[in-house]
Design a protein around this motif. Structure first.
Motif, PDB file in Angstrom:
ATOM      1  N   ALA A  16      17.707 -11.511 -40.957  1.00 52.66           N
ATOM      2  CA  ALA A  16      15.880 -12.326 -41.317  1.00 52.66           C
ATOM      3  C   ALA A  16      14.924 -11.772 -40.514  1.00 52.66           C
ATOM      4  CB  ALA A  16      16.766 -13.668 -41.331  1.00 52.66           C
ATOM      5  N   TYR A  17      14.682 -11.367 -39.087  1.00 51.35           N
ATOM      6  CA  TYR A  17      14.027 -11.281 -37.989  1.00 51.35           C
ATOM      7  C   TYR A  17      13.365 -10.077 -38.415  1.00 51.35           C
ATOM      8  CZ  TYR A  17      12.046 -11.543 -33.565  1.00 51.35           C
ATOM      9  OH  TYR A  17      11.652 -11.759 -32.091  1.00 51.35           O
ATOM     10  N   VAL A  18      14.006  -8.872 -38.859  1.00 52.91           N
ATOM     11  CA  VAL A  18      13.284  -7.770 -39.776  1.00 52.91           C
ATOM     12  C   VAL A  18      12.566  -8.219 -40.822  1.00 52.91           C
ATOM     13  CG1 VAL A  18      13.859  -5.538 -40.867  1.00 52.91           C
ATOM     14  CG2 VAL A  18      15.479  -6.038 -38.468  1.00 52.91           C
ATOM     15  N   ASP A  19      12.608  -8.609 -41.211  1.00 50.13           N
ATOM     16  CA  ASP A  19      11.731  -9.674 -42.893  1.00 50.13           C
ATOM     17  C   ASP A  19      11.124 -10.227 -42.231  1.00 50.13           C
ATOM     18  OD1 ASP A  19      13.597  -8.446 -45.020  1.00 50.13           O
ATOM     19  OD2 ASP A  19      14.308 -10.666 -45.070  1.00 50.13           O
ATOM     20  N   ALA A  20      10.879 -11.254 -41.345  1.00 44.81           N
ATOM     21  CA  ALA A  20      10.134 -11.850 -40.663  1.00 44.81           C
ATOM     22  C   ALA A  20       8.967 -10.881 -39.511  1.00 44.81           C
ATOM     23  CB  ALA A  20      10.628 -12.906 -40.003  1.00 44.81           C
ATOM     24  N   LEU A  21       9.698  -9.715 -38.543  1.00 43.64           N
ATOM     25  CA  LEU A  21       8.994  -8.995 -38.031  1.00 43.64           C
ATOM     26  C   LEU A  21       7.852  -8.422 -39.287  1.00 43.64           C
ATOM     27  CD1 LEU A  21       8.017  -8.266 -35.131  1.00 43.64           C
ATOM     28  CD2 LEU A  21       9.464  -6.705 -35.335  1.00 43.64           C
ATOM     29  N   ASN A  79      23.643  -9.842 -40.294  1.00 41.81           N
ATOM     30  CA  ASN A  79      24.255 -11.062 -40.099  1.00 41.81           C
ATOM     31  C   ASN A  79      24.441 -11.216 -38.468  1.00 41.81           C
ATOM     32  OD1 ASN A  79      23.903 -11.276 -42.834  1.00 41.81           O
ATOM     33  ND2 ASN A  79      26.563 -11.128 -42.840  1.00 41.81           N
ATOM     34  N   THR A  80      23.916 -10.102 -38.082  1.00 39.53           N
ATOM     35  CA  THR A  80      24.439 -10.510 -35.926  1.00 39.53           C
ATOM     36  C   THR A  80      23.575 -11.777 -35.583  1.00 39.53           C
ATOM     37  OG1 THR A  80      24.240  -7.771 -36.277  1.00 39.53           O
ATOM     38  CG2 THR A  80      23.835  -8.179 -34.155  1.00 39.53           C
ATOM     39  N   ARG A  81      23.687 -11.990 -34.573  1.00 36.07           N
ATOM     40  CA  ARG A  81      22.538 -12.349 -34.019  1.00 36.07           C
ATOM     41  C   ARG A  81      22.405 -12.195 -33.038  1.00 36.07           C
ATOM     42  NH1 ARG A  81      22.587 -18.781 -35.873  1.00 36.07           N
ATOM     43  NH2 ARG A  81      22.214 -18.815 -33.656  1.00 36.07           N
ATOM     44  N   VAL A  82      21.040 -12.791 -32.630  1.00 37.87           N
ATOM     45  CA  VAL A  82      20.194 -12.666 -31.974  1.00 37.87           C
ATOM     46  C   VAL A  82      19.303 -13.323 -31.099  1.00 37.87           C
ATOM     47  CG1 VAL A  82      19.685  -9.744 -33.381  1.00 37.87           C
ATOM     48  CG2 VAL A  82      17.861 -11.361 -33.887  1.00 37.87           C
ATOM     49  N   ASP A  83      18.561 -13.189 -30.326  1.00 39.12           N
ATOM     50  CA  ASP A  83      16.806 -13.376 -29.380  1.00 39.12           C
ATOM     51  C   ASP A  83      16.496 -13.489 -29.901  1.00 39.12           C
ATOM     52  OD1 ASP A  83      17.375 -11.353 -28.187  1.00 39.12           O
ATOM     53  OD2 ASP A  83      17.927 -12.578 -26.245  1.00 39.12           O
ATOM     54  N   GLN A  85      22.947   6.255 -32.474  1.00 41.41           N
ATOM     55  CA  GLN A  85      21.936   7.265 -31.641  1.00 41.41           C
ATOM     56  C   GLN A  85      21.101   6.352 -30.856  1.00 41.41           C
ATOM     57  OE1 GLN A  85      19.971   8.313 -34.823  1.00 41.41           O
ATOM     58  NE2 GLN A  85      17.965   6.092 -34.982  1.00 41.41           N
ATOM     59  N   THR A  86      20.602   4.736 -30.651  1.00 41.20           N
ATOM     60  CA  THR A  86      20.299   4.427 -29.890  1.00 41.20           C
ATOM     61  C   THR A  86      20.666   3.697 -28.921  1.00 41.20           C
ATOM     62  OG1 THR A  86      20.059   2.012 -31.687  1.00 41.20           O
ATOM     63  CG2 THR A  86      18.216   4.515 -31.721  1.00 41.20           C
ATOM     64  N   GLY A  87      21.657   2.453 -29.458  1.00 36.77           N
ATOM     65  CA  GLY A  87      22.580   1.894 -28.244  1.00 36.77           C
ATOM     66  C   GLY A  87      22.052   0.565 -28.657  1.00 36.77           C
ATOM     67  N   GLY A  88      21.040   0.053 -29.425  1.00 31.69           N
ATOM     68  CA  GLY A  88      20.070  -0.967 -29.266  1.00 31.69           C
ATOM     69  C   GLY A  88      19.174  -1.387 -29.317  1.00 31.69           C
ATOM     70  N   ALA A  89      19.484  -0.575 -27.120  1.00 33.59           N
ATOM     71  CA  ALA A  89      17.731  -1.246 -26.228  1.00 33.59           C
ATOM     72  C   ALA A  89      16.760   0.061 -26.378  1.00 33.59           C
ATOM     73  CB  ALA A  89      18.607  -1.382 -25.152  1.00 33.59           C
ATOM     74  N   GLY A  90      15.971   0.119 -25.257  1.00 33.23           N
ATOM     75  CA  GLY A  90      15.435   0.911 -24.616  1.00 33.23           C
ATOM     76  C   GLY A  90      14.260   1.061 -25.569  1.00 33.23           C
ATOM     77  N   LEU A  91      13.518   1.970 -24.843  1.00 27.78           N
ATOM     78  CA  LEU A  91      11.797   2.621 -26.340  1.00 27.78           C
ATOM     79  C   LEU A  91      11.759   4.251 -25.473  1.00 27.78           C
ATOM     80  CD1 LEU A  91       9.963   1.807 -28.170  1.00 27.78           C
ATOM     81  CD2 LEU A  91       8.385   1.357 -26.469  1.00 27.78           C
ATOM     82  N   LYS A 120      15.038  -1.645 -44.383  1.00 31.73           N
ATOM     83  CA  LYS A 120      15.982  -2.613 -43.625  1.00 31.73           C
ATOM     84  C   LYS A 120      17.021  -1.919 -43.010  1.00 31.73           C
ATOM     85  CE  LYS A 120      16.726  -7.360 -43.967  1.00 31.73           C
ATOM     86  NZ  LYS A 120      16.185  -8.577 -44.656  1.00 31.73           N
ATOM     87  N   ALA A 121      18.060  -1.492 -43.844  1.00 29.97           N
ATOM     88  CA  ALA A 121      18.929  -0.449 -42.999  1.00 29.97           C
ATOM     89  C   ALA A 121      19.089   0.291 -41.856  1.00 29.97           C
ATOM     90  CB  ALA A 121      19.818  -0.244 -43.875  1.00 29.97           C
ATOM     91  N   LEU A 122      18.583   1.122 -42.639  1.00 30.34           N
ATOM     92  CA  LEU A 122      17.348   1.626 -41.598  1.00 30.34           C
ATOM     93  C   LEU A 122      16.881   1.338 -40.019  1.00 30.34           C
ATOM     94  CD1 LEU A 122      15.421   4.261 -43.348  1.00 30.34           C
ATOM     95  CD2 LEU A 122      18.029   5.061 -42.158  1.00 30.34           C
ATOM     96  N   ILE A 123      16.259   0.322 -40.158  1.00 32.61           N
ATOM     97  CA  ILE A 123      15.923  -0.141 -39.135  1.00 32.61           C
ATOM     98  C   ILE A 123      16.659  -0.971 -38.245  1.00 32.61           C
ATOM     99  CG2 ILE A 123      14.153  -2.157 -38.133  1.00 32.61           C
ATOM    100  CD1 ILE A 123      12.093   0.287 -39.318  1.00 32.61           C
ATOM    101  N   LEU A 124      17.714  -2.262 -39.107  1.00 30.52           N
ATOM    102  CA  LEU A 124      18.981  -2.123 -37.875  1.00 30.52           C
ATOM    103  C   LEU A 124      20.080  -1.525 -37.576  1.00 30.52           C
ATOM    104  CD1 LEU A 124      19.874  -5.271 -40.976  1.00 30.52           C
ATOM    105  CD2 LEU A 124      19.219  -5.831 -38.395  1.00 30.52           C
ATOM    106  N   GLY A 125      19.695  -0.596 -38.337  1.00 28.38           N
ATOM    107  CA  GLY A 125      20.290   0.818 -37.430  1.00 28.38           C
ATOM    108  C   GLY A 125      19.839   1.144 -36.306  1.00 28.38           C
ATOM    109  N   VAL A 126      18.302   1.545 -36.430  1.00 29.42           N
ATOM    110  CA  VAL A 126      17.857   2.004 -35.094  1.00 29.42           C
ATOM    111  C   VAL A 126      18.794   0.717 -33.777  1.00 29.42           C
ATOM    112  CG1 VAL A 126      15.660   1.523 -34.347  1.00 29.42           C
ATOM    113  CG2 VAL A 126      16.366   2.642 -36.060  1.00 29.42           C
ATOM    114  N   ALA A 127      18.249  -0.439 -34.654  1.00 25.74           N
ATOM    115  CA  ALA A 127      19.513  -1.648 -32.997  1.00 25.74           C
ATOM    116  C   ALA A 127      20.488  -1.407 -32.632  1.00 25.74           C
ATOM    117  CB  ALA A 127      18.906  -2.900 -33.379  1.00 25.74           C
ATOM    118  N   GLY A 128      20.933  -0.752 -33.676  1.00 27.30           N
ATOM    119  CA  GLY A 128      23.043  -1.081 -33.248  1.00 27.30           C
ATOM    120  C   GLY A 128      23.186  -2.728 -33.599  1.00 27.30           C
ATOM    121  N   VAL A 129      22.803  -3.335 -35.136  1.00 28.86           N
ATOM    122  CA  VAL A 129      22.922  -4.341 -35.419  1.00 28.86           C
ATOM    123  C   VAL A 129      23.279  -4.439 -36.363  1.00 28.86           C
ATOM    124  CG1 VAL A 129      22.011  -5.411 -33.379  1.00 28.86           C
ATOM    125  CG2 VAL A 129      20.760  -5.185 -35.774  1.00 28.86           C
ATOM    126  N   SER A 130      23.891  -5.068 -37.419  1.00 26.76           N
ATOM    127  CA  SER A 130      24.184  -5.749 -39.044  1.00 26.76           C
ATOM    128  C   SER A 130      23.180  -6.432 -39.414  1.00 26.76           C
ATOM    129  CB  SER A 130      25.164  -6.090 -39.557  1.00 26.76           C
ATOM    130  OG  SER A 130      25.672  -6.919 -38.583  1.00 26.76           O
TER     131      SER A 130
END
Length: 680
Positions: free
Chosen positions: A622-627, A653-657, A74-80, A641-651
């Motif tokens: 790890a970023y979700v945990d820290a945030l 272990n996905t590398r993020v900046d 639903q999100t494609g990982g970006a935008g607000l 946590k899985a729901l949050i990662l789903g909002v961003a469309g990542v797993s």
């Protein structure tokens, strides 16, 4: 006495009042003889509880709102985007549904709109008839309110919070609330010795629990301060707010021109203030909002809010622009951590309360019962406190003579009823029109009320509901009432008993933030600064960026259905979650969180979402945990946590900046929609 002036059932019976009141189109000084009361409402039944998105209560989630896999699509990982996008073609699950799975709700009860307090609307109900106290037909009651019976036995409502808790949602909450307990030597001892056995998604950390309950929202600074000082020392400091230095935002309140003006100055300068667009009643509310967000005197501000609901005078009543700021300053704030009997006596001599409840219109031969009734029903013993309709009538007679003239409290002996009165066990000869003797009789009665055992229980019940749970244990209420009585209504000893009780520390996650509390907590946890953004262009606006920013928050809170002193009727806002379970309100709050993260309101300065975590981890999980630790002071559950990662469309272990690959604002907003941020 002819029973012609008993007000009809008030709006809390039908829950039909809009949060919006009459518009403030200008600043005027009302004539003292003009009625200032609240209107009656149409007859109606108890509220119906509509079905809505799932409720996230103390246990966390109810039934799943949808498969986790749908959120990545639903999100494609970006935008607000705004949450009002569920009808987009081709979108299998809307973003609103994704966040509803994190911060869902059960029922739309009383958080929304219905009826405005305009003069035109008031006229629909008609003015209350003036009774004739000298009438020959003496009837201390009517068919609806038989003489000698308690109001609770002849009306269709109970005490406000209790009336909401009769729903299925309320019954479910009761089953999860702690029961029984004891008082320890101090708060820290109680925290250390009390196990948390209730079901909750919140971390069972006493420091976090105290930070959530004794402030308008835990922040990293508050949590660190409690850990460093210790629970007892932190509470001692909070209970002595005069020794806490004002924050930068509190000093900036000087930018609200009417805030420090006396009632007389407001009357004298009303034309100049009108020209400048200054509105005293709004600036008072805006100052309260600023203090809730930025003051370090957090427990004091929580208690100010509590008393503004308990001894409630609406900010927007007809006359509030002149008198309400003084009531806030000289009655509520002056006694918030002092003595309730002194607060109650001060309120009953203040023009704001006397005009709000029509006491200025009451005289011995034409009695208005509004203030006398609310003094009993709302401000002291409560609807089940043991008084009868005859008691209300006798109290109304005794209080005649008090009023307002030329903007000041006055006592008019020619209006005062002389004669023996007996009210709820209080007896007085009341045999003189001499102002000193007549006023002494009234004050003796009001002091009697403020120290009545039913008042002790009612104050205790209300405090326990605010600080502990929507269904506080009787054991705690009884101990708080005992402390109230033993200390003659002093507030600090009651609070110390509360914080030293196991029931408080056992009730982790048993309170849900009301709309105002949610938004204020969001500002606090995001670290919004009261200084204007470098991008802000104030143009030729006469008001400062800070003043304009506070007005924007005030307007948003009106949309959400709750703002300081905003309830138009004298019962104040309800303090239980089933009164606020509006899906639309929650979505509006989430959208506001998104706007804050985006920094759209340049009147303040916002931390960029990628700067919320100092050293962002390199993987999404790890970023979700820290945030989450940064925003809600704890990690989320695996499902959240899985729901949050789903909002961003990542797993995980996905590398993020640092920008979470462009989705950091969406991820942060989703965390702020979680039960960990809605619960306190």
């Amino acid at each position: 006495m002819a029973d012609q002036n008993v007000p009809p059932r008030r709006p809390r019976d039908d829950r039909g009042w809009d949060v919006r009141q009459h518009p403030s189109t200008g600043y005027r000084d009302p004539d003292a003889s003009t009625p200032h009361g609240y209107p009656a409402t149409h007859p109606g039944g108890q509220p119906e509880y509509s079905r809505g998105p799932q409720w996230v209560g103390p246990d966390g989630f109810g039934q799943p709102a949808g498969p986790t896999g749908g959120f990545a699509q639903q999100t494609g990982g970006a935008g607000l985007p705004n949450l009002d996008d569920d009808e987009e073609p081709g979108r299998p699950v809307g973003r609103r549904k994704a966040l509803a799975a994190l911060g869902g709700t059960a029922a739309v009860v009383a958080g929304g709109a219905a009826l405005a307090m305009t003069p035109q609307v008031r006229s629909l109900f008609g003015d209350e008839p003036v009774g004739d106290a000298t009438g020959t037909a003496v009837t201390d009651g009517t068919a609806a309110r038989p003489s000698g019976q308690q109001p609770s036995t002849v009306r269709t409502y109970t005490e406000q919070n209790e009336s909401y808790m009769g729903s299925r949602a309320g019954e479910a909450l009761k089953r999860n609330a702690p029961t029984g307990g004891r008082t320890f030597s101090g708060p820290a001892a109680a925290a250390a010795e009390t196990p948390v056995t209730v079901k909750t998604v919140l971390a069972k950390d006493p420091i976090l629990h105290l930070a959530r309950r004794a402030t308008f929202g835990a922040t990293p600074k508050v949590v660190a301060d409690i850990r460093e000082r210790g629970i007892d020392a932190w509470l001692r400091t909070q209970l002595d707010p005069d020794k806490i230095a004002p924050t930068r935002a509190e000093l900036k309140l000087a930018e609200l021109p009417t805030l420090k003006l006396s009632t007389q100055q407001l009357r004298d300068q009303r034309d100049q203030l009108n020209e400048r667009g200054a509105q005293p009643e709004r600036e008072m509310v805006e100052a309260t909002i600023a203090r809730q967000i930025w003051s370090d005197r957090q427990l004091y501000e929580v208690m100010v809010d509590f008393w503004n609901d308990f001894l409630h005078v609406a900010a927007d009543f007809d006359g509030g622009e002149v008198y309400r700021a003084s009531f806030d300053r000289d009655v509520i704030r002056a006694h918030a951590l002092g003595s309730y009997p002194e607060m109650f006596l001060a309120a009953n001599k203040h023009p704001a309360l006397l005009l709000y409840l029509n006491q200025n219109d009451s005289r011995a031969d034409a009695v208005n019962e509004n203030l006398a009734r609310e003094n009993l029903e709302l401000y002291t013993v409560g609807v089940d406190g043991g008084y009868t309709e005859k008691d209300v009538r006798q109290a109304a007679l005794l209080q005649t003579g008090r009023g307002v003239n030329d903007g000041k409290y006055v006592f008019r002996p020619e209006r005062h009823y002389v004669g023996k009165v007996k009210i709820l066990g209080f007896t007085h000869a009341n045999n003189s029109k001499d102002p000193k003797k007549a006023e002494a009789a009234i004050d003796a009665y009001l002091t009697y009320l403020a120290l009545h055992p039913s008042t002790a229980k009612y104050v205790a019940q209300s405090l326990a509901t605010r600080f502990v749970s929507d269904t506080p244990p009787k054991s705690l209420v009884d101990r708080l009432a005992k402390t109230y009585t033993a200390n003659k209504g002093l507030v600090k000893p009651v609070l110390m008993t509360l914080f030293s009780s196991s029931e408080f520390w056992a009730a982790v996650g048993q309170k849900v933030r009301r709309p105002m509390e949610y938004l204020v907590a969001t500002y606090r946890t995001l670290g919004v600064s009261p200084e204007a953004s470098p991008k802000h262009d104030n143009g030729d606006n006469k008001r400062t960026p800070f003043a304009r920013g506070l007005r924007q928050i005030y307007d948003k809170l009106r949309e959400l259905g709750q703002y300081p002193m905003g309830q138009p009727t004298p019962d104040g806002y309800p303090d239980v979650y089933v009164a606020w379970t509006s899906a639309g309100t929650m979505v509006n709050g989430w959208n506001e969180a998104g706007d804050l993260l985006a920094g759209y309101r340049t009147t303040f300065t916002y931390a960029r979402p990628e700067k919320l975590v100092a050293k962002p981890p390199a993987t999404a999980g790890a970023y979700v945990d820290a945030l989450a630790k940064r925003l809600v002071q704890q990690k989320l559950s695996a499902r959240e946590k899985a729901l949050i990662l789903g909002v961003a469309g990542v797993s995980a272990n996905t590398r993020v900046d640092a920008t979470f690959n462009g989705a950091i604002a969406a991820v942060a907003r989703a965390i702020l929609a979680s039960p960990q941020h809605h619960l306190r």
